[in-house]
Design an enzyme around this catalytic site. Structure first.
Site, PDB file in Angstrom:
ATOM      1  N   HIS A 131      39.809  34.176  34.526  1.00 50.80           N
ATOM      2  CA  HIS A 131      41.260  34.363  34.683  1.00 50.80           C
ATOM      3  C   HIS A 131      42.022  33.361  33.801  1.00 50.80           C
ATOM      4  O   HIS A 131      43.038  33.713  33.188  1.00 50.80           O
ATOM      5  CB  HIS A 131      41.678  34.148  36.143  1.00 50.80           C
ATOM      6  CG  HIS A 131      41.039  35.082  37.134  1.00 50.80           C
ATOM      7  ND1 HIS A 131      40.047  34.687  37.991  1.00 50.80           N
ATOM      8  CD2 HIS A 131      41.258  36.396  37.397  1.00 50.80           C
ATOM      9  CE1 HIS A 131      39.688  35.710  38.758  1.00 50.80           C
ATOM     10  NE2 HIS A 131      40.400  36.762  38.420  1.00 50.80           N
ATOM     11  N   ASP A 172      36.190  44.296  33.859  1.00 50.96           N
ATOM     12  CA  ASP A 172      36.422  45.545  34.602  1.00 50.96           C
ATOM     13  C   ASP A 172      36.720  46.647  33.583  1.00 50.96           C
ATOM     14  O   ASP A 172      37.862  47.055  33.403  1.00 50.96           O
ATOM     15  CB  ASP A 172      37.579  45.351  35.580  1.00 50.96           C
ATOM     16  CG  ASP A 172      37.285  44.250  36.577  1.00 50.96           C
ATOM     17  OD1 ASP A 172      36.675  44.541  37.603  1.00 50.96           O
ATOM     18  OD2 ASP A 172      37.637  43.085  36.306  1.00 50.96           O
TER      19      ASP A 172
END
Ligand code: AMP
Length: 289
Positions: free
Chosen positions: A35, A160
Site C-alpha cells: 500500500h 489484485d
C-alpha cells in the site's frame, strides 16, 4: 495529514481542493509496504502542487457470508501513520453506516437491497466464481468512493489483477472521469506477495506460502524458454502449490485482457493463482513479458 470520517466533511475538503490534481489510493486498511508503494506512486502523479487521498474502508458487501469480514484486521492508527509517512494528504475512513445507510445487514446477499453496479462478464469467472457477488460489491464501493473523492487518477496494485481488469472496464463503460493505473506487486524477500491477510498465517504456513510465487516463477521460466502449452503450465503450477499442502482454487495462464484461460498461449498472458492455506485464502499473479 487530515483524517475525515463523514461524506459531508469530505465534500468540504474536496471543495477546498477544487483546483488541485488529486490522486487516489483506495484500501481496506491493515496497510503494508504494498500500500505504501501505491501512496508513493500517487504522490509522484500528484506532483508538488497536487494532493494524495487514501481511503480505508473494510467493505462489507464484497465479503461472502462465510468470509473474514468480521475478523479482517483493523489497525487505523498504524495505518494513518503509514499513510502520512508516505506523503498522503487526506485519509477518508468512513463507517459502514456512513457508506450504506440503507442496508441493515452487511453482506453480498443483502447488497441487492440498494442500487449496485453490475460488474459485467469479466467478473463471472475466477474470483467471482469462487466468491459470488464479490465484484458487484467491489465495483459499487469503488464507484461510490470515486464519486466522493473525485480523483483524476485511481492508483491500484497489480496484486489484485482481476479487480484491476473489472474496474478498468467499469471506468470505461460508465465514463468515470478518472484514469486508472496499475502499479507492480510488492513482495516479501522470499517472493510472497504482501497482503493484509498474510498476518493470519502461522509460522509453518508462512514458510509454505512461498509455493505460490515459486509456481508462478516456474511457469514464467517455462514460458521464457518457449513453453506455450497452457494446460502444461496449469498442471505444473497446481502440482507445485499442492505439494506444499495448499489447496489450489485456480492456477492458470489467461489472456491478459479477457482473462480467458489459454490452452495454447498465443497472445498477451497473465498467470493467475488462488490457493487456500489452512483458513487463509491467498491470490497472486505474474504478467508474462
Ligand atoms: P486492499 O487493502 O487489500 O483492498 O488493497 C488496496 C490496494 O492495494 C489494491 O489496489 C491492491 O491491489 C493493492 N495492494 C495490495 N497488496 C499489494 C502489494 N503486495 N503490492 C502492491 N499493491 C498491493
Amino acid at each position: 495529514m487530515q483524517t475525515i470520517h463523514t461524506i459531508p466533511d469530505f465534500r468540504v475538503w474536496r471543495r477546498s481542493a477544487a483546483n488541485k490534481f488529486v490522486a487516489f489510493v483506495p484500501t481496506m486498511g491493515a496497510l503494508h509496504e504494498g500500500h505504501a508503494s501505491l501512496v508513493r506512486e500517487a504522490r509522484k502523479f500528484a506532483g508538488p502542487s497536487g494532493l494524495v487521498a487514501a481511503t480505508i474502508f473494510v467493505n462489507p458487501t464484497q465479503f461472502g457470508p462465510s468470509e473474514d469480514f468480521s475478523k479482517y484486521p483493523r489497525t487505523l492508527d498504524a495505518d494513518a501513520a503509514l499513510l502520512a509517512r508516505n506523503g498522503c494528504d487526506v485519509l477518508f475512513a468512513p463507517s459502514a453506516e456512513e457508506m450504506y445507510p440503507s442496508i441493515r445487514q452487511f453482506s453480498v446477499q443483502h447488497s441487492t437491497f440498494s442500487v449496485s453496479v453490475d460488474p459485467g462478464p469479466l467478473a463471472n469467472i475466477l474470483e467471482d466464481a469462487i466468491r459470488p457477488g464479490h465484484f458487484r460489491g467491489v465495483c459499487t464501493i469503488v464507484l461510490k468512493l470515486l464519486n466522493i473523492v473525485q480523483p483524476h487518477k485511481l492508483v491500484m496494485g497489480q496484486k489484485d489483477y482481476q479487480q484491476n481488469a473489472v474496474l478498468r472496464q467499469m471506468i470505461r463503460d460508465l465514463d468515470v472521469p478518472a484514469e486508472h493505473v496499475m502499479c507492480p506487486t510488492i513482495r516479501e524477500a522470499d517472493g510472497l506477495a504482501m497482503s493484509s491477510r498474510n498476518r493470519y498465517l502461522s509460522a509453518d504456513e508462512r514458510a509454505r506460502a512461498v509455493a505460490i510465487y515459486e509456481a508462478l516463477s516456474w511457469a514464467a521460466a517455462q514460458y521464457a524458454s518457449g513453453g506455450r502449452d497452457g494446460a502444461a503450465l496449469k498442471a505444473g503450477m497446481t502440482q507445485r502449490i499442492q505439494q506444499r499442502g495448499l489447496r489450489v482454487q485456480y492456477a492458470i495462464a489467461a489472456h491478459a485482457d479477457t482473462l480467458a484461460e489459454y490452452s495454447t498461449i498465443d497472445g498477451p498472458c497473465v498467470l493467475l493463482v488462488a490457493a487456500v492455506l489452512g483458513t487463509t485464502r491467498l491470490i497472486d499473479n505474474m504478467i508474462l513479458p
